[in-house]
Write an enzyme that holds these catalytic residues in place. Structure first.
Site, mmCIF file in Angstrom:
data_model
loop_
_atom_site.group_PDB
_atom_site.id
_atom_site.type_symbol
_atom_site.label_atom_id
_atom_site.label_comp_id
_atom_site.label_asym_id
_atom_site.label_seq_id
_atom_site.Cartn_x
_atom_site.Cartn_y
_atom_site.Cartn_z
ATOM 1 N N GLN A 20 0.845 -1.196 0.000
ATOM 2 C CA GLN A 20 0.000 0.000 0.000
ATOM 3 C C GLN A 20 0.882 1.247 0.000
ATOM 4 O OE1 GLN A 20 -3.638 -0.567 2.803
ATOM 5 N NE2 GLN A 20 -1.963 -1.753 3.676
ATOM 6 N N ASP A 58 6.223 4.740 -1.246
ATOM 7 C CA ASP A 58 7.580 5.284 -1.043
ATOM 8 C C ASP A 58 8.647 4.629 -1.923
ATOM 9 O OD1 ASP A 58 7.592 3.598 2.206
ATOM 10 O OD2 ASP A 58 8.083 2.772 0.226
ATOM 11 N N HIS A 72 -1.277 1.281 -4.430
ATOM 12 C CA HIS A 72 -1.708 2.672 -4.229
ATOM 13 C C HIS A 72 -0.832 3.648 -4.996
ATOM 14 C CE1 HIS A 72 -3.842 1.682 -0.141
ATOM 15 N NE2 HIS A 72 -4.554 1.324 -1.189
ATOM 16 N N CYS A 110 3.045 20.161 -16.534
ATOM 17 C CA CYS A 110 3.566 19.353 -17.648
ATOM 18 C C CYS A 110 4.030 20.320 -18.749
ATOM 19 C CB CYS A 110 2.409 18.472 -18.154
ATOM 20 S SG CYS A 110 2.765 17.576 -19.658
ATOM 21 N N SER A 129 -2.643 -1.093 9.408
ATOM 22 C CA SER A 129 -3.697 -1.011 10.426
ATOM 23 C C SER A 129 -4.963 -1.719 9.960
ATOM 24 C CB SER A 129 -4.005 0.458 10.729
ATOM 25 O OG SER A 129 -4.348 1.127 9.521
HETATM 26 C C1 BV8 Z 1 -11.843 2.963 -3.151
HETATM 27 C C2 BV8 Z 1 -1.937 6.672 -1.290
HETATM 28 C C3 BV8 Z 1 -13.747 2.733 -4.523
HETATM 29 C C4 BV8 Z 1 -1.888 8.148 -1.132
HETATM 30 C C5 BV8 Z 1 -3.644 5.803 0.217
HETATM 31 C C6 BV8 Z 1 -15.861 7.703 1.947
HETATM 32 C C7 BV8 Z 1 -15.540 8.391 0.768
HETATM 33 C C8 BV8 Z 1 -14.665 7.844 -0.174
HETATM 34 C C9 BV8 Z 1 -14.104 6.591 0.052
HETATM 35 C C10 BV8 Z 1 -14.428 5.938 1.209
HETATM 36 C C11 BV8 Z 1 -15.287 6.464 2.162
HETATM 37 N N1 BV8 Z 1 -15.380 5.558 3.188
HETATM 38 C C12 BV8 Z 1 -14.599 4.492 2.924
HETATM 39 C C13 BV8 Z 1 -14.034 4.701 1.738
HETATM 40 C C14 BV8 Z 1 -13.132 3.816 1.071
HETATM 41 C C15 BV8 Z 1 -11.724 4.320 1.374
HETATM 42 C C16 BV8 Z 1 -11.308 3.843 2.750
HETATM 43 O O1 BV8 Z 1 -11.024 2.686 2.917
HETATM 44 N N2 BV8 Z 1 -11.296 4.747 3.728
HETATM 45 C C17 BV8 Z 1 -10.896 4.340 5.070
HETATM 46 C C18 BV8 Z 1 -10.137 5.474 5.753
HETATM 47 C C19 BV8 Z 1 -12.145 3.919 5.830
HETATM 48 N N3 BV8 Z 1 -10.892 3.710 0.365
HETATM 49 C C20 BV8 Z 1 -10.712 4.349 -0.802
HETATM 50 O O2 BV8 Z 1 -11.144 5.457 -1.067
HETATM 51 C C21 BV8 Z 1 -9.932 3.539 -1.825
HETATM 52 N N4 BV8 Z 1 -10.644 3.552 -3.060
HETATM 53 O O3 BV8 Z 1 -12.377 2.411 -2.231
HETATM 54 O O4 BV8 Z 1 -12.381 3.065 -4.422
HETATM 55 C C22 BV8 Z 1 -14.508 3.983 -4.163
HETATM 56 C C23 BV8 Z 1 -14.531 5.009 -5.068
HETATM 57 C C24 BV8 Z 1 -15.291 6.149 -4.769
HETATM 58 C C25 BV8 Z 1 -15.988 6.269 -3.553
HETATM 59 C C26 BV8 Z 1 -15.923 5.207 -2.609
HETATM 60 C C27 BV8 Z 1 -15.168 4.070 -2.913
HETATM 61 C C28 BV8 Z 1 -8.569 4.179 -2.050
HETATM 62 C C29 BV8 Z 1 -7.719 3.960 -0.820
HETATM 63 C C30 BV8 Z 1 -6.275 4.372 -1.115
HETATM 64 C C31 BV8 Z 1 -5.989 5.675 -0.436
HETATM 65 N N5 BV8 Z 1 -4.569 6.000 -0.649
HETATM 66 N N6 BV8 Z 1 -2.363 6.082 -0.023
HETATM 67 C C32 BV8 Z 1 -0.794 8.553 -0.189
HETATM 68 O O5 BV8 Z 1 -0.073 7.706 0.359
HETATM 69 O O6 BV8 Z 1 -0.662 9.782 -0.005
HETATM 70 S S1 BV8 Z 1 -4.072 5.123 1.680
HETATM 71 C C33 BV8 Z 1 -2.812 5.198 2.820
HETATM 72 O O7 BV8 Z 1 -3.274 4.383 3.889
HETATM 73 C C34 BV8 Z 1 -1.477 4.596 2.443
HETATM 74 O O8 BV8 Z 1 -1.445 3.962 1.186
HETATM 75 C C35 BV8 Z 1 -1.295 3.568 3.539
HETATM 76 O O9 BV8 Z 1 -0.441 2.574 3.224
HETATM 77 C C36 BV8 Z 1 -2.681 3.130 3.658
HETATM 78 C C37 BV8 Z 1 -3.095 2.210 4.701
HETATM 79 O O10 BV8 Z 1 -2.571 2.668 5.912
HETATM 80 P P1 BV8 Z 1 -1.491 1.725 6.584
HETATM 81 O O11 BV8 Z 1 -0.482 1.380 5.564
HETATM 82 O O12 BV8 Z 1 -2.186 0.613 7.245
HETATM 83 O O13 BV8 Z 1 -0.811 2.725 7.576
HETATM 84 P P2 BV8 Z 1 -1.302 3.110 9.041
HETATM 85 O O14 BV8 Z 1 -0.502 4.269 9.489
HETATM 86 O O15 BV8 Z 1 -2.793 3.165 9.069
HETATM 87 O O16 BV8 Z 1 -0.889 1.833 9.931
HETATM 88 C C38 BV8 Z 1 0.487 1.543 10.141
HETATM 89 C C39 BV8 Z 1 0.537 0.237 10.906
HETATM 90 O O17 BV8 Z 1 1.898 -0.136 11.081
HETATM 91 C C40 BV8 Z 1 -0.059 0.325 12.299
HETATM 92 O O18 BV8 Z 1 -0.914 -0.796 12.511
HETATM 93 C C41 BV8 Z 1 1.167 0.242 13.232
HETATM 94 O O19 BV8 Z 1 0.855 -0.454 14.440
HETATM 95 C C42 BV8 Z 1 2.116 -0.570 12.401
HETATM 96 N N7 BV8 Z 1 3.529 -0.358 12.677
HETATM 97 C C43 BV8 Z 1 4.140 0.773 13.135
HETATM 98 N N8 BV8 Z 1 5.478 0.541 13.235
HETATM 99 C C44 BV8 Z 1 5.699 -0.738 12.796
HETATM 100 C C45 BV8 Z 1 4.465 -1.309 12.439
HETATM 101 N N9 BV8 Z 1 4.347 -2.568 11.985
HETATM 102 C C46 BV8 Z 1 5.479 -3.295 11.871
HETATM 103 N N10 BV8 Z 1 6.708 -2.814 12.187
HETATM 104 C C47 BV8 Z 1 6.852 -1.550 12.648
HETATM 105 N N11 BV8 Z 1 8.082 -1.088 12.973
#
Ligand code: BV8
Length: 247
Positions: free
Chosen positions: A103, A106, A121, A150, A191
């Site tokens: 996801q 980087d 992503h 561009c 997460s």
């Molecule tokens: C989609 C790129 C169909 C950009 C990212 C309302 C309106 C619109 C959409 C939605 C909505 N409600 C829900 C949605 C769907 C939405 C969604 O899921 N929202 C969530 C917040 C509920 N999803 C979308 O919109 C997706 N598209 O569904 O299309 C659609 C179309 C139209 C309308 C509706 C649906 C697109 C999702 C992609 C978004 N882009 N990134 C950028 O990076 O700038 S998401 C972003 O979050 C990153 O890609 C990231 O990777 C991703 C997920 O987060 P995590 O990677 O899990 O990171 P996080 O910080 O959360 O967690 C880190 C974890 O690591 C923690 O658990 C921590 O404990 C752990 N950790 C920490 N240190 C360590 C570790 N683990 C191991 N070792 C360590 N040392």
């Protein structure tokens, strides 16, 4: 976690697995100094996703969105792959079939030597012309101008998937095919909140895969994991690699 403290069941699976998938999130890059999204020092702490990582935010204020991405690119440009990235790159060499679904945007998995990477992503170093859809790499940090344009004069945007944007259906299909046929799935540093990737582990579960979650914290995915290894991926993955190579 020491290699000799890995449960026997898991070490057997690591040795016998043939078709392996790894799903990674921002957590795998945390030990490279790249902030996660939702952690205590997360990117979203001072920003809200809907203010920045959405097409509407870009339409409203492209300069603000690009300032945020340029700041992140500055952090990532200094980051190096950590032992977790390197261990997954090594696993790709050792397992007959290995697919990495990240996801993260980087680019650190490719820097670590992983080849079969599905950047579901997108990638922060790639940009896309908003008029011609032309894709090109723009690795300047800081950007020559904010927001960058561009040669055709139109704005360029980061080639990443924003909230509310659909993922590339080809990449979803490729990921789901690998998940439906794998015998071992690692879920590392995510997460488990962002859809549709948050639902990917359930596909592997249905096909009977053994699911290993690696995360210091429990997540919604812990409920379907065969085992949840609590800790840092940069420490745990190299230990799993050691076990896998013990024939
Ligand atoms: C989609 C790129 C169909 C950009 C990212 C309302 C309106 C619109 C959409 C939605 C909505 N409600 C829900 C949605 C769907 C939405 C969604 O899921 N929202 C969530 C917040 C509920 N999803 C979308 O919109 C997706 N598209 O569904 O299309 C659609 C179309 C139209 C309308 C509706 C649906 C697109 C999702 C992609 C978004 N882009 N990134 C950028 O990076 O700038 S998401 C972003 O979050 C990153 O890609 C990231 O990777 C991703 C997920 O987060 P995590 O990677 O899990 O990171 P996080 O910080 O959360 O967690 C880190 C974890 O690591 C923690 O658990 C921590 O404990 C752990 N950790 C920490 N240190 C360590 C570790 N683990 C191991 N070792 C360590 N040392």
């Amino acid at each position: 976690m020491e290699a000799n403290s890995i449960p026997t069941e898991l070490s057997e699976i690591l040795k016998k697995a043939r078709r392996v998938v790894a799903i990674t999130g921002a957590g795998i890059s945390a030990e490279s100094g790249v902030p996660t999204f939702r952690g205590k020092d997360g990117l979203w702490k001072s920003f809200r996703a809907e203010d920045l990582a959405t097409p509407w935010a870009f339409e409203r204020d492209p300069a603000l969105v690009w300032k945020w991405y340029d700041w992140r690119r500055g952090l990532i440009a200094k980051a190096r792959p950590n032992a977790g990235h390197l261990a997954l790159a090594e696993m790709e060499k050792r397992y007959p079939e290995f697919t990495l679904i990240t996801q993260n945007v980087d680019g650190l998995h490719r820097k670590a030597g992983s080849h079969k990477v599905i950047e579901i992503h997108g990638n922060l170093w790639r940009v896309r012309c908003t008029a011609e859809e032309k894709i090109f790499y723009l690795e300047d940090v800081p950007l020559p101008e904010i927001p960058p344009h561009c040669s055709c004069g139109a704005l360029v945007r980061p080639d990443v998937v924003w909230f509310g944007e659909s993922l590339n259906p080809m990449l979803i299909q490729e990921s789901q095919r690998a998940l439906a046929t794998c015998d071992l799935l690692f879920v590392v540093g995510t997460s488990g909140i962002v859809q549709p990737v948050a639902s990917f582990p359930a596909i592997a579960k249905q096909s009977g895969a053994y699911i290993v979650e690696i995360n210091p914290e429990p997540t919604p995915i812990s409920a379907i994991a065969s085992i949840s290894l609590k800790g840092k991926s940069g420490e745990i993955l190299p230990e799993l690699l050691k076990t896998q190579s013990i024939q």
